[in-house]
Design a protein around this motif. Structure first.
Motif, PDB file in Angstrom:
ATOM      1  N   VAL A   6       8.679 -84.276  55.928  1.00 21.15           N
ATOM      2  CA  VAL A   6       9.830 -84.600  55.085  1.00 21.15           C
ATOM      3  C   VAL A   6      11.140 -84.145  55.706  1.00 21.15           C
ATOM      4  N   THR A   7      11.097 -83.281  56.704  1.00 21.34           N
ATOM      5  CA  THR A   7      12.332 -82.833  57.344  1.00 21.34           C
ATOM      6  C   THR A   7      12.863 -83.854  58.340  1.00 21.34           C
ATOM      7  N   ALA A   8      12.116 -84.918  58.607  1.00 23.51           N
ATOM      8  CA  ALA A   8      12.555 -85.936  59.559  1.00 23.51           C
ATOM      9  C   ALA A   8      13.694 -86.785  59.006  1.00 23.51           C
ATOM     10  N   GLY A   9      13.956 -86.706  57.683  1.00 20.84           N
ATOM     11  CA  GLY A   9      15.021 -87.488  57.087  1.00 20.84           C
ATOM     12  C   GLY A   9      14.650 -88.931  56.831  1.00 20.84           C
ATOM     13  N   SER A  10      13.405 -89.302  57.057  1.00 20.53           N
ATOM     14  CA  SER A  10      12.979 -90.678  56.818  1.00 20.53           C
ATOM     15  C   SER A  10      11.932 -90.757  55.707  1.00 20.53           C
ATOM     16  N   GLN A  11      11.695 -89.654  55.021  1.00 25.74           N
ATOM     17  CA  GLN A  11      10.711 -89.632  53.948  1.00 25.74           C
ATOM     18  C   GLN A  11      11.286 -88.870  52.770  1.00 25.74           C
ATOM     19  N   ALA A  12      10.730 -89.127  51.598  1.00 30.73           N
ATOM     20  CA  ALA A  12      11.188 -88.504  50.359  1.00 30.73           C
ATOM     21  C   ALA A  12      12.673 -88.762  50.133  1.00 30.73           C
ATOM     22  N   ILE A  13      13.063 -90.039  50.261  1.00 31.58           N
ATOM     23  CA  ILE A  13      14.449 -90.429  50.021  1.00 31.58           C
ATOM     24  C   ILE A  13      14.509 -91.234  48.740  1.00 31.58           C
ATOM     25  N   SER A  30      22.846-100.084  48.388  1.00 36.13           N
ATOM     26  CA  SER A  30      22.093 -99.152  47.556  1.00 36.13           C
ATOM     27  C   SER A  30      22.723 -97.771  47.640  1.00 36.13           C
ATOM     28  N   VAL A  31      22.385 -96.908  46.702  1.00 35.32           N
ATOM     29  CA  VAL A  31      22.801 -95.509  46.744  1.00 35.32           C
ATOM     30  C   VAL A  31      21.607 -94.717  47.260  1.00 35.32           C
ATOM     31  N   SER A  32      21.736 -94.163  48.446  1.00 35.16           N
ATOM     32  CA  SER A  32      20.676 -93.369  49.039  1.00 35.16           C
ATOM     33  C   SER A  32      20.979 -91.895  48.812  1.00 35.16           C
ATOM     34  N   VAL A  33      19.991 -91.159  48.328  1.00 32.72           N
ATOM     35  CA  VAL A  33      20.153 -89.729  48.049  1.00 32.72           C
ATOM     36  C   VAL A  33      19.241 -88.973  49.008  1.00 32.72           C
ATOM     37  N   PRO A  34      19.723 -88.698  50.229  1.00 34.96           N
ATOM     38  CA  PRO A  34      18.850 -88.087  51.229  1.00 34.96           C
ATOM     39  C   PRO A  34      18.792 -86.565  51.165  1.00 34.96           C
ATOM     40  N   PHE A  35      19.662 -85.912  50.392  1.00 34.02           N
ATOM     41  CA  PHE A  35      19.738 -84.449  50.414  1.00 34.02           C
ATOM     42  C   PHE A  35      18.921 -83.825  49.296  1.00 34.02           C
ATOM     43  N   LEU A  36      17.674 -84.242  49.187  1.00 38.15           N
ATOM     44  CA  LEU A  36      16.783 -83.680  48.170  1.00 38.15           C
ATOM     45  C   LEU A  36      16.235 -82.350  48.652  1.00 38.15           C
ATOM     46  N   GLN A  37      16.230 -81.368  47.765  1.00 35.17           N
ATOM     47  CA  GLN A  37      15.628 -80.083  48.102  1.00 35.17           C
ATOM     48  C   GLN A  37      14.169 -80.043  47.688  1.00 35.17           C
ATOM     49  N   ASP A  38      13.858 -80.706  46.614  1.00 35.12           N
ATOM     50  CA  ASP A  38      12.469 -80.855  46.180  1.00 35.12           C
ATOM     51  C   ASP A  38      12.389 -82.096  45.310  1.00 35.12           C
ATOM     52  N   LEU A  39      11.202 -82.608  45.163  1.00 34.99           N
ATOM     53  CA  LEU A  39      11.003 -83.861  44.444  1.00 34.99           C
ATOM     54  C   LEU A  39       9.631 -83.832  43.794  1.00 34.99           C
ATOM     55  N   THR A  40       9.568 -84.200  42.514  1.00 36.27           N
ATOM     56  CA  THR A  40       8.296 -84.265  41.803  1.00 36.27           C
ATOM     57  C   THR A  40       8.198 -85.613  41.109  1.00 36.27           C
TER      58      THR A  40
END
Length: 161
Positions: A6-13, A30-40
């Motif tokens: 997930v640190t590659a910046g291409s996943q969990a976006i 689209s609105v991309s939110v790439p600065f997620l700290q965690d995701l559930t």
């Protein structure tokens, strides 16, 4: 099981749009939110418990799913309050705060494998933004906020084509 980087910046976006096509990963406007700290991502069935006189344990049956997506993320001015020059997507125009306050239904996707390449897997759905509570501190000189998407309907798995 493969490792998910997930640190590659291409996943969990998280991708947001006021229409389903705008919420597809990598979509123009689209609105991309790439600065997620965690995701559930939660797909939890409701349950009803009951007891009968012939058993010392309770029984249960499931009802409809309560779906949601929750996260903590870094936000900037444009993401929180909008950008007047981005008129093709009302979420980009109005920002997360006004979209939540107006109770506007949004479309979203969460990339599992990438952002727009053929065959990449993502979850999608529609719902409402809630739970915004931005905060900053002397030890944390950026704005961080929790956010929840209360899903209206099903979570859907899709693949980029």
């Amino acid at each position: 099981m493969g490792v998910i980087n997930v640190t590659a910046g291409s996943q969990a976006i998280l991708t947001l749009g006021n229409t389903a096509p705008l919420a597809v990963p990598g979509a123009t406007n689209s609105v991309s939110v790439p600065f997620l700290q965690d995701l559930t991502i939660s797909a939890t069935p409701g349950t009803v418990r009951y007891s009968t006189l012939d058993s010392s344990s309770s029984s249960a049956f499931t009802t409809v799913n309560e779906n949601s997506v929750s996260m903590n993320m870094l936000v900037d001015h444009d993401l929180m309050f909008g950008n007047a020059s981005l008129t093709d997507n009302s979420i980009a125009l109005n920002g997360l705060f006004d979209t939540s306050k107006a109770k506007t239904e949004i479309f979203f996707s969460v990339s599992f494998e990438g952002t727009g390449a053929t065959g990449d897997t993502y979850w999608s759905g529609k719902g409402f933004i809630g739970g915004l509570a931005p905060n900053a501190s002397i030890d944390q000189a950026v704005w961080i906020t929790p956010m929840e998407i209360i899903v209206n309907g099903e979570l859907t798995k899709a693949n980029e084509s």
